[in-house]
Design an enzyme around this catalytic site. Structure first.
Site, PDB file in Angstrom:
ATOM      1  CE  LYS A   9       3.509  22.024  22.628  1.00  0.00           C
ATOM      2  NZ  LYS A   9       2.407  22.683  21.943  1.00  0.00           N
TER       3      LYS A   9
ATOM      4  CG  LEU B 121       1.413  26.057  25.683  1.00  0.00           C
ATOM      5  CD1 LEU B 121       1.324  24.855  26.620  1.00  0.00           C
ATOM      6  CD2 LEU B 121       1.674  25.590  24.265  1.00  0.00           C
TER       7      LEU B 121
ATOM      8  CD  GLU C 117      -3.533  29.202  24.560  1.00  0.00           C
ATOM      9  OE1 GLU C 117      -2.322  29.382  24.373  1.00  0.00           O
ATOM     10  OE2 GLU C 117      -3.982  28.308  25.291  1.00  0.00           O
TER      11      GLU C 117
END
Ligand code: PMP
Length: 284
Positions: free
Chosen positions: A147, A204, A179
């Site tokens: 991240k 993520l 995503e």
């Protein structure tokens, strides 16, 4: 109104906060972050966010800024000082300041910054009405599981959606959805199965994703973790996304095609309610 923010051991008004121009977060995006939501004055999924923080730090061989108890105390102090009952707490760790060089400096001391953002999370107009998304190629790097603060690709994607009069973007790679620009993507098939991409370096590992899948399985809903295409999503019964700031957000249109009835679906609405209740029960 000015907030009190936390910078390297000090609580200061936001106008007084200072970071070095040599900070590697500034020069190299050599920094990672977490966003934890606050509802009814409680931190939601805090342990999950701390686990992912340690994982991101480990993958980048970055030093821990302090222990978890101290990090939690800083979160709570910021909630108190800013009278935050509902909203977000942003935490960023950078590798610290050193003369500019690509190699990780051995002596750098990590920088730690936290601030609050007051925001209405539970009763959001977007969650009531659902959101419209477009698809776009995923142009990000190959370690999306870490991240990091290098978020320009997501910012560009969100701007593209805004210019098209839409709310967000689902990104695609090799024909499949990876995503959302800042969330994990799901569809509900015509037979009621919840489908979301399996975990890998391509996405993520959302903390809300883990919690929502746990809620779905506990409620006896069928879950499949596999990639899906935009075409499959456009023909799905429902679509939605999850993140710490949006919880469970119904998607009602993809690339101009209404999804299902064109209104928030029953699975997304139910999961949103179960997730919020469960997160509040386990939050503190
Ligand atoms: N994917 C991306 C690219 C994100 O930026 C986020 C939110 N930071 C998520 C997924 C959702 O993660 P979480 O549920 O932990 O907020």
């Amino acid at each position: 109104m000015s907030r009190i923010v936390y910078v390297n051991g000090e609580y200061v008004p936001e106008e007084a906060a200072k970071i070095s121009v040599f900070d590697r977060g500034f020069l190299f995006a050599d920094a990672i972050y977490e966003v934890t939501s606050v509802l009814d004055g409680k931190l939601l999924d805090f342990e999950g966010h701390m686990r992912r923080l340690h994982r991101s730090l480990g993958e980048l061989e970055m030093a821990e800024p302090c222990d978890d108890a101290t990090l939690e105390a800083i979160h709570r102090e910021l909630m108190t000082r800013n009278a935050l009952r509902e909203g977000l707490i942003y935490l960023q760790v950078t590798r610290g300041a050193a003369d500019r060089d690509f190699l990780y400096p051995a002596e750098a001391v990590p920088s730690l910054v936290l601030f609050t953002q007051a925001k209405s999370l539970r009763t959001s107009p977007a969650a009531q009405a659902g959101v419209r998304i477009i698809s776009a190629p995923d142009i990000r790097w190959g370690r999306r599981d870490i991240k990091t603060v290098q978020l320009l690709a997501s910012a560009m994607a969100k701007m593209e959606a805004k210019k098209a009069g839409k709310d967000d973007v689902w990104m695609t790679e090799d024909g499949f959805v990876t995503e959302g620009s800042s969330n994990n993507a799901y569809i509900v098939t015509q037979d009621g199965t919840i489908v979301t991409r399996d975990l890998s370096n391509a996405i993520l590992h959302g903390i809300t994703r883990a919690a929502v899948l746990r809620c779905a399985r506990e409620a006896q809903m069928k879950v499949e973790e596999r990639p899906f295409t935009i075409e499959e999503a456009r023909g799905a019964a429902e679509a939605f996304f999850t993140s710490a700031s949006s919880f469970v957000m119904p998607v009602i249109e993809i690339d101009g095609t209404p999804v299902g009835s064109g209104a928030p679906g029953p699975v997304a609405r139910r999961l949103r309610e179960i997730y919020i209740n469960t997160a509040l029960e386990s939050g503190s």
